[in-house]
Motif scaffolding. Structure first.
Motif, mmCIF file in Angstrom:
data_model
loop_
_atom_site.group_PDB
_atom_site.id
_atom_site.type_symbol
_atom_site.label_atom_id
_atom_site.label_comp_id
_atom_site.label_asym_id
_atom_site.label_seq_id
_atom_site.Cartn_x
_atom_site.Cartn_y
_atom_site.Cartn_z
ATOM 1 N N SER A 44 0.826 -1.210 0.000
ATOM 2 C CA SER A 44 0.000 0.000 0.000
ATOM 3 C C SER A 44 0.858 1.257 0.000
ATOM 4 O O SER A 44 0.548 2.238 -0.681
ATOM 5 N N LEU A 45 1.949 1.213 0.752
ATOM 6 C CA LEU A 45 2.779 2.400 0.920
ATOM 7 C C LEU A 45 3.845 2.533 -0.170
ATOM 8 O O LEU A 45 4.155 3.649 -0.596
ATOM 9 N N PHE A 46 4.408 1.402 -0.620
ATOM 10 C CA PHE A 46 5.597 1.472 -1.470
ATOM 11 C C PHE A 46 5.460 0.800 -2.837
ATOM 12 O O PHE A 46 6.344 0.976 -3.681
ATOM 13 N N ALA A 47 4.379 0.064 -3.086
ATOM 14 C CA ALA A 47 4.223 -0.579 -4.404
ATOM 15 C C ALA A 47 2.837 -1.185 -4.529
ATOM 16 O O ALA A 47 2.689 -2.407 -4.500
ATOM 17 N N PRO A 48 1.783 -0.367 -4.649
ATOM 18 C CA PRO A 48 0.435 -0.936 -4.797
ATOM 19 C C PRO A 48 0.389 -1.908 -5.970
ATOM 20 O O PRO A 48 0.882 -1.588 -7.057
ATOM 21 N N TYR A 49 -0.201 -3.081 -5.744
ATOM 22 C CA TYR A 49 0.018 -4.224 -6.634
ATOM 23 C C TYR A 49 -1.289 -4.858 -7.060
ATOM 24 O O TYR A 49 -2.099 -5.244 -6.212
ATOM 25 N N PRO A 50 -1.534 -5.027 -8.367
ATOM 26 C CA PRO A 50 -2.786 -5.647 -8.815
ATOM 27 C C PRO A 50 -2.967 -7.083 -8.322
ATOM 28 O O PRO A 50 -4.092 -7.548 -8.156
ATOM 29 N N GLY A 51 -1.857 -7.790 -8.096
ATOM 30 C CA GLY A 51 -1.952 -9.157 -7.583
ATOM 31 C C GLY A 51 -2.183 -9.216 -6.096
ATOM 32 O O GLY A 51 -2.430 -10.299 -5.549
ATOM 33 N N LEU A 52 -2.099 -8.070 -5.413
ATOM 34 C CA LEU A 52 -2.181 -8.005 -3.954
ATOM 35 C C LEU A 52 -1.104 -8.909 -3.345
ATOM 36 O O LEU A 52 -0.250 -9.428 -4.044
ATOM 37 N N ALA A 53 -1.104 -9.074 -2.036
ATOM 38 C CA ALA A 53 -0.159 -9.973 -1.364
ATOM 39 C C ALA A 53 -0.954 -11.113 -0.766
ATOM 40 O O ALA A 53 -1.782 -10.897 0.124
ATOM 41 N N GLY A 54 -0.727 -12.303 -1.280
ATOM 42 C CA GLY A 54 -1.482 -13.469 -0.834
ATOM 43 C C GLY A 54 -0.631 -14.444 -0.048
ATOM 44 O O GLY A 54 0.596 -14.375 -0.067
ATOM 45 N N PRO A 55 -1.272 -15.387 0.623
ATOM 46 C CA PRO A 55 -0.535 -16.326 1.468
ATOM 47 C C PRO A 55 0.181 -17.426 0.718
ATOM 48 O O PRO A 55 1.041 -18.098 1.290
ATOM 49 N N LEU A 56 -0.145 -17.645 -0.581
ATOM 50 C CA LEU A 56 0.356 -18.851 -1.229
ATOM 51 C C LEU A 56 0.628 -18.647 -2.714
ATOM 52 O O LEU A 56 -0.211 -18.107 -3.435
ATOM 53 N N PHE A 57 1.825 -19.071 -3.165
ATOM 54 C CA PHE A 57 2.123 -19.286 -4.575
ATOM 55 C C PHE A 57 1.893 -20.771 -4.817
ATOM 56 O O PHE A 57 2.734 -21.602 -4.520
ATOM 57 N N THR A 58 0.721 -21.112 -5.350
ATOM 58 C CA THR A 58 0.275 -22.494 -5.379
ATOM 59 C C THR A 58 1.237 -23.393 -6.140
ATOM 60 O O THR A 58 1.594 -24.484 -5.671
ATOM 61 N N GLY A 59 1.662 -22.963 -7.338
ATOM 62 C CA GLY A 59 2.570 -23.781 -8.119
ATOM 63 C C GLY A 59 3.892 -24.014 -7.410
ATOM 64 O O GLY A 59 4.408 -25.137 -7.369
ATOM 65 N N GLY A 60 4.459 -22.964 -6.836
ATOM 66 C CA GLY A 60 5.715 -23.092 -6.107
ATOM 67 C C GLY A 60 5.578 -23.961 -4.870
ATOM 68 O O GLY A 60 6.443 -24.785 -4.562
ATOM 69 N N MET A 61 4.466 -23.795 -4.141
ATOM 70 C CA MET A 61 4.246 -24.594 -2.937
ATOM 71 C C MET A 61 4.079 -26.068 -3.282
ATOM 72 O O MET A 61 4.598 -26.947 -2.579
ATOM 73 N N ALA A 62 3.347 -26.346 -4.354
ATOM 74 C CA ALA A 62 3.151 -27.739 -4.766
ATOM 75 C C ALA A 62 4.487 -28.389 -5.114
ATOM 76 O O ALA A 62 4.747 -29.543 -4.745
ATOM 77 N N THR A 63 5.340 -27.647 -5.810
ATOM 78 C CA THR A 63 6.645 -28.181 -6.202
ATOM 79 C C THR A 63 7.515 -28.468 -4.989
ATOM 80 O O THR A 63 8.112 -29.544 -4.863
#
Length: 461
Positions: free
Chosen positions: A315-334
């Motif tokens: 919010s302060l330094f890089a507002p992001y369309p992807g937002l910040a989420g808890p999981l990168f599903t593909g990376g976590m699965a790997t």
């Protein structure tokens, strides 16, 4: 070797810090080379946000690269603070956020609107984390509602890529063949048999999404679906000198009207992120069951607090369309898949997740790597969405215990995918109360429509 060693069957060593548990590379966990190599390719997923930042926020490429760097720093926080997930965006929410941003003119107005959205997302995660309501939500929400959230998010992620106007129509060869290779390496039961029997297959499996991404890139270039890269040497230098001109301190803060308009989208984003938490829990349980040498603490409240910190930073330094989420599903699965093969394969879940994003962040500064992947950024986003969609659907089905619950979850998922998460949630709650909820606990009767589903759809995954 790290300074601190784990005793068999205990939680991995850490430094306590209030609600957090700090772990550092070389001190608390070892360096993992398969994740190093994988990150040198898959950092392209993080950079896939650049076209979105240029289009919807009006950022120059160098400033967009600075935004991505801030995002990469945020990716380091969960593992550092004691969250055993591989963090990412709230990926299935990206189409919803883009729809929201289209209400505003690209440039300062859109930036202010996105800041407002991300501040509300921050508030939701912080309140649910600090009050510990987040962990209670995971426990009290019916399985059919959880399943419906995941099914809807999965359908939305996949349909956005394969429907008319999606990337499938523009780049069919690279997307189809890259997706087939990625899915086969990550999820195929026949490939898993090869992994058990052949060293070469185990080596390929250890790199997760990389083989599919390389196939997609190679086909995209050779078939002319993507332009060939113009490789440059040196360091990639994000434009931190100009980033200030594109932050709320310069363009202004969101108005009350913008904050009000952002609330529905923020709620939708949290609902989808909640589904990501369920996916993360399921992937960890599958892997943890086979690893008796490490106790993994999956603290949902900590996940909420760390995700709130990351969204505030954005919010302060890089507002992001992807937002910040808890999981990168593909990376976590790997990483969870390689973790299953024992301590010799991956010492701790924190070493795999930590090394992956450390290397990915460093790769963003290597100009030859950045210029190679720049033309194929869209394919990285597509593969991520497709793998996310597949896992959301498969894990969503695993939540279901009866045919009645399957009907509730399936209908809710379709409504969510077609009309958005808010309508999907309303449909799911209404159907649950009307069809599934019982006035008093009782055993399933022989003639009851709620026939238990005996076997998980992905019990071998």
């Amino acid at each position: 070797m790290p300074i601190y060693q784990r005793t068999h069957g205990e939680e991995h060593p850490y430094w306590p810090a209030g609600p957090f548990k700090i772990r550092l590379p070389f001190i608390h966990y070892r360096w993992e080379w398969p994740e190093t190599i994988q990150a040198l390719i898959m950092f392209v997923v993080a950079m896939a946000a650049i076209p979105l930042l240029e289009t919807y926020l009006g950022l120059p490429y160098e400033v967009a690269l600075a935004y991505v760097t801030v995002c990469g720093i945020g990716f380091l926080l969960p593992n550092l603070l004691g969250v055993p997930y591989v963090p990412g965006w709230i990926t299935p929410a990206v189409p919803v956020v883009i729809l929201y941003l289209q209400n505003f003119e690209s440039g300062p107005e859109a930036i202010r609107a996105l800041v407002g959205l991300q501040l509300i997302v921050t508030l939701i995660f912080f309140i649910l984390g600090i009050t510990r309501l987040g962990s209670k939500l995971v426990e009290v929400i019916p399985d059919s509602i959880k399943g419906g959230i995941l099914l809807g998010a999965g359908i939305a992620a996949i349909s956005g890529e394969i429907s008319a106007g999606g990337r499938l129509a523009e780049t069919p060869l690279s997307l189809i063949l890259g997706s087939i290779v990625t899915a086969y390496v990550l999820f195929s039961l026949s490939f898993r048999d090869w992994v058990e029997e052949h060293r070469w297959a185990k080596t390929i499996a250890s790199y997760g999404m990389v083989p599919g991404a390389l196939v997609a890139m190679g086909i995209g270039w050779s078939a002319g679906e993507y332009p060939l890269p113009d490789i440059e040497l040196g360091l990639a230098l994000p434009d931190f000198s100009e980033i200030w001109d594109y932050l709320p301190f310069s363009v202004g803060w969101p108005s009350l009207e913008m904050l009000w308009m952002a609330i529905p989208t923020a709620i939708i984003a949290y609902i989808i992120a909640f589904g990501d938490i369920i996916v993360g829990q399921t992937l960890l349980k599958r892997a943890d069951y086979l690893r008796q040498d490490e106790v993994i603490e999956d603290n949902v409240d900590r996940v909420h607090l760390v995700t709130a910190i990351r969204n505030l930073m954005h919010s302060l330094f890089a507002p992001y369309p992807g937002l910040a989420g808890p999981l990168f599903t593909g990376g976590m699965a790997t990483i969870a898949e390689r973790y299953r093969y024992g301590r010799s394969a991956m010492d701790t879940i924190y070493s795999g997740a930590g090394v992956f994003w450390i290397v990915a962040l460093l790769a963003m500064f290597v100009l030859p790597l950045v210029t190679i992947v720049k033309p194929v950024l869209p394919i990285a986003l597509s593969l991520t969405l497709l793998i996310t969609g597949y896992l959301c659907i498969s894990v969503g089905v695993e939540q279901i215990k009866s045919s009645t619950a399957m009907g509730v979850a399936g209908t809710m998922g379709i409504v969510l995918a077609v009309h958005g998460a808010a309508y999907g949630l309303i449909a799911g709650v209404v159907l649950y109360l009307l069809l599934e909820r019982r006035r008093k606990p009782s055993a399933e009767k022989c003639g009851d429509m709620a026939i238990p589903l005996k076997e998980s759809s992905l019990d071998n995954t």
